[in-house]
Design a protein around this motif. Structure first.
Motif, mmCIF file in Angstrom:
data_model
loop_
_atom_site.group_PDB
_atom_site.id
_atom_site.type_symbol
_atom_site.label_atom_id
_atom_site.label_comp_id
_atom_site.label_asym_id
_atom_site.label_seq_id
_atom_site.Cartn_x
_atom_site.Cartn_y
_atom_site.Cartn_z
ATOM 1 N N GLU A 507 -1.486 -28.312 42.832
ATOM 2 C CA GLU A 507 -0.733 -28.491 41.329
ATOM 3 C C GLU A 507 -1.589 -29.657 40.700
ATOM 4 O O GLU A 507 -2.114 -29.679 39.776
ATOM 5 C CB GLU A 507 0.553 -27.794 40.972
ATOM 6 C CG GLU A 507 0.107 -26.712 39.959
ATOM 7 C CD GLU A 507 1.190 -26.296 39.507
ATOM 8 O OE1 GLU A 507 1.819 -25.323 40.722
ATOM 9 O OE2 GLU A 507 1.641 -25.938 38.578
ATOM 10 N N LEU A 508 -0.351 -30.616 40.938
ATOM 11 C CA LEU A 508 -0.835 -31.514 40.666
ATOM 12 C C LEU A 508 -1.621 -32.537 40.495
ATOM 13 O O LEU A 508 -2.984 -32.781 39.599
ATOM 14 C CB LEU A 508 0.316 -33.337 40.661
ATOM 15 C CG LEU A 508 0.690 -34.912 39.698
ATOM 16 C CD1 LEU A 508 0.618 -34.270 38.611
ATOM 17 C CD2 LEU A 508 1.154 -35.716 40.378
ATOM 18 N N LEU A 511 -4.625 -30.772 38.445
ATOM 19 C CA LEU A 511 -4.588 -30.717 37.208
ATOM 20 C C LEU A 511 -5.528 -32.271 36.953
ATOM 21 O O LEU A 511 -5.708 -32.048 35.748
ATOM 22 C CB LEU A 511 -3.475 -31.017 36.917
ATOM 23 C CG LEU A 511 -2.757 -30.917 34.499
ATOM 24 C CD1 LEU A 511 -3.209 -30.389 34.175
ATOM 25 C CD2 LEU A 511 -0.919 -31.744 35.296
ATOM 26 N N GLU A 514 -8.819 -32.799 36.667
ATOM 27 C CA GLU A 514 -9.753 -31.635 35.989
ATOM 28 C C GLU A 514 -9.386 -32.678 34.743
ATOM 29 O O GLU A 514 -10.498 -32.878 33.376
ATOM 30 C CB GLU A 514 -8.716 -30.189 35.680
ATOM 31 C CG GLU A 514 -8.857 -29.539 37.213
ATOM 32 C CD GLU A 514 -9.376 -28.130 36.871
ATOM 33 O OE1 GLU A 514 -9.741 -27.139 35.645
ATOM 34 O OE2 GLU A 514 -10.695 -27.742 37.379
ATOM 35 N N LYS A 515 -8.346 -32.564 34.404
ATOM 36 C CA LYS A 515 -8.391 -33.543 32.511
ATOM 37 C C LYS A 515 -8.048 -35.438 33.202
ATOM 38 O O LYS A 515 -8.963 -34.844 31.735
ATOM 39 C CB LYS A 515 -6.766 -32.982 32.826
ATOM 40 C CG LYS A 515 -6.225 -31.915 32.712
ATOM 41 C CD LYS A 515 -7.107 -30.872 31.986
ATOM 42 C CE LYS A 515 -6.164 -29.549 32.012
ATOM 43 N NZ LYS A 515 -7.611 -28.492 30.897
ATOM 44 N N GLY A 524 -8.367 -32.635 26.786
ATOM 45 C CA GLY A 524 -7.382 -32.271 27.801
ATOM 46 C C GLY A 524 -6.462 -33.291 29.157
ATOM 47 O O GLY A 524 -5.639 -32.817 29.035
ATOM 48 N N GLU A 527 -3.169 -32.138 27.137
ATOM 49 C CA GLU A 527 -2.816 -31.064 27.716
ATOM 50 C C GLU A 527 -2.259 -31.346 28.750
ATOM 51 O O GLU A 527 -1.152 -30.860 29.540
ATOM 52 C CB GLU A 527 -4.130 -29.658 28.396
ATOM 53 C CG GLU A 527 -4.453 -28.901 27.208
ATOM 54 C CD GLU A 527 -5.830 -27.835 27.584
ATOM 55 O OE1 GLU A 527 -6.337 -27.936 26.920
ATOM 56 O OE2 GLU A 527 -6.044 -28.244 28.785
ATOM 57 N N ALA A 528 -2.929 -32.286 29.602
ATOM 58 C CA ALA A 528 -1.784 -32.771 30.982
ATOM 59 C C ALA A 528 -0.750 -33.557 30.641
ATOM 60 O O ALA A 528 0.383 -33.372 31.518
ATOM 61 C CB ALA A 528 -3.243 -33.962 31.773
ATOM 62 N N LYS A 531 1.648 -30.679 30.681
ATOM 63 C CA LYS A 531 1.931 -30.391 31.746
ATOM 64 C C LYS A 531 2.755 -31.225 32.571
ATOM 65 O O LYS A 531 3.389 -29.996 33.690
ATOM 66 C CB LYS A 531 0.392 -29.778 32.094
ATOM 67 C CG LYS A 531 0.078 -27.971 31.585
ATOM 68 C CD LYS A 531 -0.858 -28.102 32.626
ATOM 69 C CE LYS A 531 -1.143 -26.159 31.870
ATOM 70 N NZ LYS A 531 -2.559 -26.103 32.044
ATOM 71 N N ILE A 532 2.539 -32.325 32.929
ATOM 72 C CA ILE A 532 3.028 -33.426 33.906
ATOM 73 C C ILE A 532 4.758 -32.829 33.811
ATOM 74 O O ILE A 532 5.205 -32.520 35.067
ATOM 75 C CB ILE A 532 2.280 -34.710 34.458
ATOM 76 C CG1 ILE A 532 0.461 -34.191 34.346
ATOM 77 C CG2 ILE A 532 2.813 -35.408 34.703
ATOM 78 C CD1 ILE A 532 0.245 -35.989 33.974
ATOM 79 N N LEU A 535 5.013 -30.199 35.256
ATOM 80 C CA LEU A 535 5.555 -29.798 36.275
ATOM 81 C C LEU A 535 6.634 -29.916 37.229
ATOM 82 O O LEU A 535 7.759 -30.081 37.938
ATOM 83 C CB LEU A 535 4.614 -30.392 36.949
ATOM 84 C CG LEU A 535 4.092 -30.053 38.134
ATOM 85 C CD1 LEU A 535 3.775 -28.160 38.557
ATOM 86 C CD2 LEU A 535 2.738 -30.836 39.022
ATOM 87 N N CYS A 573 -2.450 -40.292 32.248
ATOM 88 C CA CYS A 573 -3.039 -39.999 31.608
ATOM 89 C C CYS A 573 -2.780 -40.358 29.807
ATOM 90 O O CYS A 573 -3.552 -40.451 28.610
ATOM 91 C CB CYS A 573 -2.376 -38.690 31.407
ATOM 92 S SG CYS A 573 -3.122 -37.372 32.648
#
Lengths: 640, 251, 216
Positions: A507-508, A511, A514-515, A524, A527-528, A531-532, A535, A573
């Protein structure tokens, strides 16, 4: 901050810097060397060559690797070759040209002095490897053969079939074996470094876990050398070996070592695409295939499910040839990777999941005959057939870009020492020589330059002042680090949740891909960044790590690495967000030329971004090291 | 595709092991053999059971870490290639597959399918190198090497050190491994100064590690993922005889 | 290496022995003459016999030691084992070798020491006291059981040599990548020719193509 943030570039003209630095460096006399203990973590090209050479010089070395033998480090998988400006081909090559190509390839985000030294030393590496018995390809005359690689205009790449990395690694593995037999190097296979120990502001040891017995040990030394490779596996799927990880360098970062340019990751355009969720790794196909293969996708989305043979010539889009008429299918790695992503994003990608483009040899076979193609690429076609079950002589290959190499790494000065005194970082684990993008056949060059020639000459600069300063492993700092490691291991086992490690890692990876993959944009990345942590929080609540700690426990070793990736991803990121420009492999969609090329911002961002850890849950602090270009002129790359 | 698996489980070196039956379902033919084991391990984890320990790293056939005997063949039925390059489409749907470790006395079992191959490292440490100090090397093109010798040396040097040769050999012999290194270095002029001492020491350590003897069955070359030819064993025998002879002549 | 060298000696003997024996097809005088010729060598014959005996003993002694080491090299056997290239012959050299040894002992008892067949004592020697080897062979092989055992023994010898006759090149380092498959093929052809040559004698006798030179 621990230590000083100063690149310590020697003064003087570029071509004289290394020589004059050697002239003025401190030395450790032969009979004093055995009084120093050196820890080398990692046994790949950089670590293996460093450990062997330091042992040869008379230091007492302890070398650690997580693999079951030093010979299995991932350098072994490098295919293409190693560059050196020998100019054996009499085609106008020179040290300056190799230096210039490397710094330009890195899109002017590396230090002139370091890169020039690398180009200078490259010749010594070839000499050394030949003397060790590396079976480089030769001409009928018995002299060494070269080929051109990665779009270079000269033939300067030395190679051993498609297994150059393997042969170079075995060369330094053998040198290492010789030192192990001589008793100067003690080898610790299947032993993973889990923490760095800093005593009085200097790196003086590590804490390790023996993967076979689960035993946690303290190792005190006079200096610590990290040669632990890259962190491409943060993306879950990459061309890296399964075991490659960020743990050693990330643990050092958490102890105060600066981490530089973490977002610079190289994507290789020609890999075999993902075939399903089960996939555990991606396999690289040599870039040389693009010499004869033509890249295309269908012009219309509707055709993507059709068999390639049913799509007539007029309905095919040879997009690289269309966009870059002069370079065509040979456009550089980052450019062709992004172009592939673009057409797939438009829904025109082929194969499972629509993530692939065709690399078609039909024209080349028509022109040269199947035998010639078989002669050139036979082994690659076999690999492709093994993995996909398809015969690329009959149907076009499918390829897709994949994460391959990480240019970022722990920050080091000209001596390859981190801001933490006594902590040296070499090979892919440091950030120093490739800037924002690495040229083909340069990774092997850097690893061996650092290990055979740079570190053995710069280490005495630090060691000379360290006589008698080695702490005992009983020191409170070691005690604290060991407890820290122990607590973390227990914490991982205690979660006892329901989800598997791989599910989090996958999943990581998805993500980040994509980002923070081939192209990035502010939204993006934000967003990452949101989300990180979520997660990560889920991981510590719901991961299931079976077994116990006093045993050979493969799930436990991987769990620690995934946990570090979950923190490190955030740093990546942040770096990508902060670098508000496009440079080399770092492509920010907001910053592109009207033709869609990377647009640098030399005014604001001609700098190394070095991140300093400020504590869990705190934002790291950014330090900038401005890059000064005294010799080269900054230009815009153009491959039209 | 569905498969019945019989997999060797052994908690550690000292405890006895046994074959345990498992089943995997809905496997894509494009799954590699090791990925199929990954899937099985995920299933075991979900069922609260301990995953199967097995070794792998690069998963592209070059690092030599993976080491499984599949249906009685080292690295499985798809030769040449390491087991990480074996794909499930090579099996019949519904097949029963037996998975065992490489069984050689000198490779003790660590756990389940994981073995300890440090004996191979010790053979190289005995002399499988050229003593060339960093910094002392002459200009690379100052010594020419006939192309034929360089190519042959490369063929021998391609060994990935997985130990399948010893695992497949009816006698558990590591001659192919040792011969590859001896041949690689003996074929190059750079390797000549240490030629005799190298082969004598490496063979001595190989024997002391408890590997069996070569009876020329050529099973080793049939399973070798790097396609090392058993003719290098003949070369090793030649080098050994030469070294013994020269030693006995006091050279 | 020792195994290879002793093996070569024994192979050379097997070739010579066959050439001698095949003289039976030419007639009683030839083979009896040949036999007498050998006996006339006197001490030299004994020297050769002792030399061969030594070769046999060393060959067996060393291989048994190696076989024990090989057993130890794999203390725990595979539950399932498939061979890709190793031939049946190459994997069972000890077994075929030991059976061949039993066969050789029987063979020596049969023709050299002459203790297994009472009829041999009935055969008259010629006026000079020379044995009638020709008739001895014919009577010996007229028994189906005896001939059967010989063919079986020879078959195992052939199996042993089908591997051994090319294997020694490898052990002595006298081959390369191109030569090895050719030597293996050559070795196999050589071996089965040897087998055909040897078995032709009992087969011919059983078919009645060769008749005894004298009646009992």
């Amino acid at each position: 901050m621990i230590g000083t943030f100063d690149a310590k570039i020697p003064p003087g003209p570029l071509a004289q810097k290394w020589r004059s630095h050697l002239d003025h460096s401190r030395l450790v006399s032969p009979n004093n060397r055995r009084k120093f203990e050196i820890i080398v973590v990692g046994s790949g090209l950089a670590g293996g060559s460093a450990a062997a050479t330091l042992g040869e010089l008379g230091y007492r070395v302890r070398c650690f690797c997580f693999q079951d033998s030093a010979r299995r480090a991932h350098s072994i998988a490098a295919q293409g070759g190693i560059n050196a400006a020998k100019n054996y081909q009499n085609d106008g090559d020179s040290i300056y040209r190799l230096f210039y190509d490397t710094i330009k390839g890195g899109d002017f985000r590396s230090r002139e002095a370091n890169v020039y030294r690398l180009a200078e030393i490259a010749n010594n590496i070839i000499d050394q490897c030949v003397a060790q018995g590396v079976p480089f390809a030769r001409e009928y005359s018995g002299y060494l053969a070269n080929r051109s690689f990665g779009g270079a205009q000269v033939s300067r790449t030395f190679y051993a079939r498609g297994q150059t990395g393997q042969q170079l690694l075995l060369g330094c593995y053998q040198a290492l074996c010789r030192q192990i037999a001589a008793g100067t190097v003690q080898m610790f296979p299947q032993t993973e470094m889990l923490d760095l120990v800093i005593v009085d502001g200097q790196a003086k040891g590590i804490v390790t876990r023996n993967l076979r017995s689960g035993k946690i040990d303290r190792h005190a030394a006079d200096t610590v050398v990290l040669a632990t490779g890259g962190y491409g596996n943060v993306f879950y799927l990459s061309t890296n070996a399964r075991g490659c990880n960020v743990t050693a360098t990330y643990r050092a970062y958490k102890r105060g070592a600066l981490f530089a340019n973490p977002s610079f990751t190289q994507i290789h355009p020609t890999c075999i695409p993902v075939s399903g969720e089960h996939q555990s790794k991606l396999t690289l196909m040599s870039e040389s295939l693009r010499n004869d293969g033509r890249v295309w996708v269908p012009k219309r989305k509707e055709d993507r499910e059709k068999a390639p043979g049913e799509i007539p010539e007029t309905d095919r889009d040879y997009y690289l040839e269309r966009k870059y008429p002069s370079y065509g299918n040979l456009a550089p790695r980052d450019i062709s990777s992004r172009a592939a992503k673009e057409v797939c994003d438009e829904g025109r990608g082929v194969g499972p999941g629509g993530r692939g483009v065709y690399l078609d040899f039909a024209d080349a076979i028509k022109r040269l005959g199947e035998d010639r193609i078989r002669e050139r690429y036979g082994n690659l076609f076999e690999v492709y057939e093994k993995i996909t079950g398809e015969d690329a002589y009959k149907v076009p290959m499918r390829i897709y870009p994949a994460v391959h190499y990480t240019m970022g790494g722990l920050w080091v000065d000209y001596d390859l020492m981190n801001n933490v005194p006594g902590l040296f970082v070499i090979g892919e684990a440091n950030f120093s020589d490739h800037g924002a993008n690495r040229l083909g056949a340069s990774a092997l060059m850097q690893g061996l330059a650092d290990g055979y020639f740079v570190l053995p000459n710069t280490l005495p600069n630090y060691l000379a002042g360290q006589t008698g300063k080695r702490p005992s492993p009983g020191a409170p700092e070691f005690q604290e680090a060991e407890e820290n490691v122990q607590a973390r291991v227990e914490k991982l086992l205690r979660v006892n949740g329901t989800r598997s490690l791989d599910s989090f890692h996958r999943e990581l990876g998805l993500l980040l891909w994509e980002k923070c993959g081939m192209s990035r944009h502010e939204k993006g990345l934000r967003e990452a960044l949101q989300k990180i942590p979520e997660l990560r929080e889920q991981f510590w609540r719901d991961v299931r790590v079976p077994g116990n700690e006093e045993d050979f426990n493969q799930s436990l070793e991987r769990a620690g690495r995934v946990a570090d990736f979950l923190e490190f991803a955030e740093l990546m990121c942040m770096d990508a967000l902060e670098r508000d420009e496009s440079a080399g492999a770092h492509f920010r969609e907001e910053h592109q030329t009207p033709d869609g090329e990377a647009l640098r911002d030399d005014e604001r961002h001609a700098a190394v971004f070095a991140w300093e850890f400020q504590g869990d849950g705190q934002l790291p602090k950014l330090q900038r090291e401005p890059l000064h270009f005294e010799t080269v002129h900054l230009t815009q790359r153009s491959y039209k | 595709m569905n498969f019945q698996l019989r997999i060797w489980r052994q908690p550690n070196r000292k405890s006895p092991g046994k074959l345990v039956d498992y089943e995997v379902r809905d496997i894509s033919p494009n799954t590699s053999f090791l990925e199929m084991l990954d899937i099985l391990n995920e299933n075991l984890l979900r069922a609260g059971k301990e995953p199967i320990a097995f070794d792998s790293d690069c998963r592209e056939g070059i690092c030599g870490t993976c080491s499984l005997t599949v249906n009685g063949e080292a690295h499985g039925p798809d030769h040449p290639g390491a087991v990480c390059e074996l794909y499930m489409r090579k099996f019949r749907d519904g097949a029963t597959i037996t998975v065992e470790p490489f069984r050689v006395g000198s490779f003790p079992i660590v756990k389940d399918l994981v073995i300890d191959r440090s004996a191979l490292d010790r053979i190289v440490q005995a002399g499988g190198f050229i003593s060339a100090r960093a910094g002392s090397a002459p200009e690379a093109n100052s010594v020419t090497v006939p192309k034929h010798h360089a190519d042959l040396a490369m063929e021998a040097a391609a060994c990935i050190g997985c130990g399948a040769c010893a695992a497949a050999c009816p006698n558990g012999s590591a001659m192919l491994f040792t011969s590859a290194k001896v041949s690689h270095l003996a074929l190059l002029p750079q390797g000549h100064p240490e030629r005799e001492s190298r082969v004598l020491k490496m063979v001595q350590v190989m024997d002391a590690e408890g590997f069996g003897n070569c009876t020329n069955t050529y099973e080793c070359e049939a399973v070798c993922p790097a396609e090392i030819s058993a003719s290098f064993i003949a070369k090793l025998n030649r080098e050994y005889a030469r070294a013994r002879f020269r030693r006995s002549m006091g050279e | 290496m020792i195994v290879a060298i002793t093996g070569i000696i024994l192979i050379l003997f097997v070739i010579g022995h066959l050439l001698g024996n095949l003289q039976i097809f030419i007639g009683p005088d030839w083979i009896n003459g040949y036999s007498q010729h050998l006996r006339d060598l006197g001490p030299l014959l004994w020297a050769v016999r002792l030399f061969l005996l030594a070769a046999v003993i060393i060959h067996i002694w060393v291989t048994i030691q190696l076989a024990i080491e090989n057993r130890r090299a794999r203390p725990e056997a595979y539950m399932d084992k498939q061979y890709v290239k190793a031939t049946f012959a190459s994997r069972h050299m000890v077994m075929s070798g030991l059976i061949v040894l039993v066969f050789i002992i029987y063979h020596l008892a049969h023709f050299t020491v002459r203790v297994t067949d009472n009829r041999f004592t009935l055969l008259r020697a010629d006026p000079l006291g020379h044995y009638d080897v020709y008739s001895m062979m014919v009577y010996g092989f007229q028994n189906y059981l005896v001939s059967g055992f010989y063919v079986l023994g020879l078959f195992l010898l052939a199996l042993h040599l089908s591997h051994g006759s090319s294997s020694f090149f490898q052990s002595l380092g006298l081959n390369d990548k191109k030569l090895t498959p050719r030597l293996a093929l050559g070795g196999r052809i050589f071996t089965w020719l040897l087998f055909a040559g040897y078995t032709s004698i009992p087969v011919a006798i059983l078919l009645g193509l060769i008749k005894p030179a004298q009646q009992l």
